[in-house]
Scaffold this active site. Structure first.
Site, PDB file in Angstrom:
ATOM      1  N   ASP A   1      -0.305   5.123   0.962  1.00 35.00           N
ATOM      2  CA  ASP A   1      -0.585   6.093   2.025  1.00 35.00           C
ATOM      3  C   ASP A   1      -0.615   5.420   3.390  1.00 35.00           C
ATOM      4  O   ASP A   1      -1.371   4.475   3.606  1.00 35.00           O
ATOM      5  CB  ASP A   1      -1.926   6.790   1.770  1.00 35.00           C
ATOM      6  CG  ASP A   1      -1.846   7.734   0.585  1.00 35.00           C
ATOM      7  OD1 ASP A   1      -1.002   8.643   0.623  1.00 35.00           O
ATOM      8  OD2 ASP A   1      -2.605   7.553  -0.375  1.00 35.00           O
TER       9      ASP A   1
ATOM     10  N   LYS B   1     -10.610  -1.106  -2.229  1.00 39.31           N
ATOM     11  CA  LYS B   1     -10.425  -1.779  -0.944  1.00 39.31           C
ATOM     12  C   LYS B   1     -11.591  -1.352  -0.053  1.00 39.31           C
ATOM     13  O   LYS B   1     -12.000  -0.201  -0.119  1.00 39.31           O
ATOM     14  CB  LYS B   1      -9.101  -1.342  -0.290  1.00 39.31           C
ATOM     15  CG  LYS B   1      -7.850  -1.672  -1.098  1.00 39.31           C
ATOM     16  CD  LYS B   1      -6.623  -1.010  -0.448  1.00 39.31           C
ATOM     17  CE  LYS B   1      -5.382  -1.187  -1.310  1.00 39.31           C
ATOM     18  NZ  LYS B   1      -4.192  -0.496  -0.752  1.00 39.31           N
TER      19      LYS B   1
ATOM     20  N   THR C   1      -2.479   0.736  -4.571  1.00 36.45           N
ATOM     21  CA  THR C   1      -2.957   1.930  -3.879  1.00 36.45           C
ATOM     22  C   THR C   1      -4.348   2.333  -4.327  1.00 36.45           C
ATOM     23  O   THR C   1      -4.726   2.115  -5.479  1.00 36.45           O
ATOM     24  CB  THR C   1      -1.973   3.103  -4.101  1.00 36.45           C
ATOM     25  OG1 THR C   1      -2.502   4.289  -3.493  1.00 36.45           O
ATOM     26  CG2 THR C   1      -1.723   3.383  -5.585  1.00 36.45           C
ATOM     27  N   SER C   2      -5.096   2.955  -3.418  1.00 32.65           N
ATOM     28  CA  SER C   2      -6.409   3.501  -3.754  1.00 32.65           C
ATOM     29  C   SER C   2      -6.293   4.870  -4.418  1.00 32.65           C
ATOM     30  O   SER C   2      -7.292   5.420  -4.886  1.00 32.65           O
ATOM     31  CB  SER C   2      -7.277   3.612  -2.501  1.00 32.65           C
ATOM     32  OG  SER C   2      -7.621   2.321  -2.030  1.00 32.65           O
TER      33      SER C   2
ATOM     34  N   ASP D   1       0.859  -1.175   0.000  1.00 37.42           N
ATOM     35  CA  ASP D   1       0.000   0.000   0.000  1.00 37.42           C
ATOM     36  C   ASP D   1       0.905   1.238   0.000  1.00 37.42           C
ATOM     37  O   ASP D   1       2.091   1.142   0.316  1.00 37.42           O
ATOM     38  CB  ASP D   1      -0.879  -0.057   1.257  1.00 37.42           C
ATOM     39  CG  ASP D   1      -1.676   1.207   1.472  1.00 37.42           C
ATOM     40  OD1 ASP D   1      -2.400   1.608   0.544  1.00 37.42           O
ATOM     41  OD2 ASP D   1      -1.576   1.796   2.563  1.00 37.42           O
TER      42      ASP D   1
ATOM     43  N   ASP E   1      -1.677  -0.268   6.279  1.00 37.86           N
ATOM     44  CA  ASP E   1      -1.864   0.467   7.534  1.00 37.86           C
ATOM     45  C   ASP E   1      -3.327   0.604   7.932  1.00 37.86           C
ATOM     46  O   ASP E   1      -3.614   0.919   9.083  1.00 37.86           O
ATOM     47  CB  ASP E   1      -1.285   1.882   7.413  1.00 37.86           C
ATOM     48  CG  ASP E   1      -2.136   2.736   6.495  1.00 37.86           C
ATOM     49  OD1 ASP E   1      -2.683   3.755   6.966  1.00 37.86           O
ATOM     50  OD2 ASP E   1      -2.280   2.387   5.313  1.00 37.86           O
TER      51      ASP E   1
END
Length: 221
Positions: free
Chosen positions: A19, A144, A112-113, A17, A169
């Site tokens: 962020d 996600k 990543t989103s 991931d 995270d």
């Protein structure tokens, strides 16, 4: 709480991931989403409990369940532009640069989103190199906690889900990794609330070595 003993995990690929895991962007995420909460008359603290790890439109769907999705997508495009223009306070998570350097030549991907523009800008602002394989918001149909992004990364790397280890995270991200049938290393205190398979406070607690058989051995703690 810090791990007292070293945990060792073996994998064939690592899925990362961005962020909160590689990049500390909490300051800008807080700024943008608290402004959004104010615009919509929502409680900023409640909004912040939802937004980590998800694509913006997916967070909006949770927070404004009666609003049409096309409005969420339009609003999300504005939010992404706002976040991409704001790099103030974006830094690496401690140890991220060394961790990524240790993965050179080993199978890994960014999942990543964020979209391409935001992920490229944030990694650059944090002084981090972009992994060769990147699964971004544009790459998937579902955000996600849906496992689509992680499964797509595993497929593109040619590695079975059970042989992947995810670094995450957020609750949404940890749930996505679990749903993909992967082991999850939680990064930071927020991750510890969501029951990852192992937990590190930051990436200085991760050591990577490759085995003669081509596997990746992780020493955590």
């Amino acid at each position: 709480m810090p791990m007292t003993a070293t945990t060792v995990l073996t994998a064939r690929a690592l899925l990362l991931d961005m962020d909160g895991t590689l990049v500390n962007s909490d300051a800008v995420v807080e700024r943008c989403w608290r402004r959004w909460a104010d615009r919509h008359g929502l409680d900023g603290d409640e909004v912040m409990k939802v937004v980590h790890g998800r694509q913006g439109h997916a967070s909006m769907a949770v927070l404004l369940p009666d609003r049409p999705m096309e409005q969420n997508h339009a609003d999300n495009a504005r939010m992404l532009a706002e976040e991409t223009a704001d790099m103030d306070g974006v830094i690496e998570v401690s140890g991220a640069a060394a961790f990524l350097a240790s993965l050179a030549g080993l199978p890994h991907a960014l999942v990543t989103s964020a979209d391409v523009a935001l992920s490229t800008a944030r990694m650059a602002a944090a002084g981090l190199p972009l992994p060769e394989l990147r699964i971004t918001a544009e790459s998937v149909g579902a955000s996600k906690p849906d496992p689509e992004g992680f499964l797509k990364a595993a497929a593109e790397l040619g590695v079975a889900p059970a042989d992947c280890v995810v670094f995450e995270d957020s609750g949404a991200g940890i749930a996505a990794g679990r749903a993909a049938g992967m082991r999850v290393v939680g990064v930071g205190s927020r991750a510890g609330l969501h029951g990852p398979d192992a937990l590190v406070q930051d990436l200085t607690e991760v050591r990577v070595e490759s085995t003669p058989e081509g596997a990746i051995r992780l020493h955590l703690g």
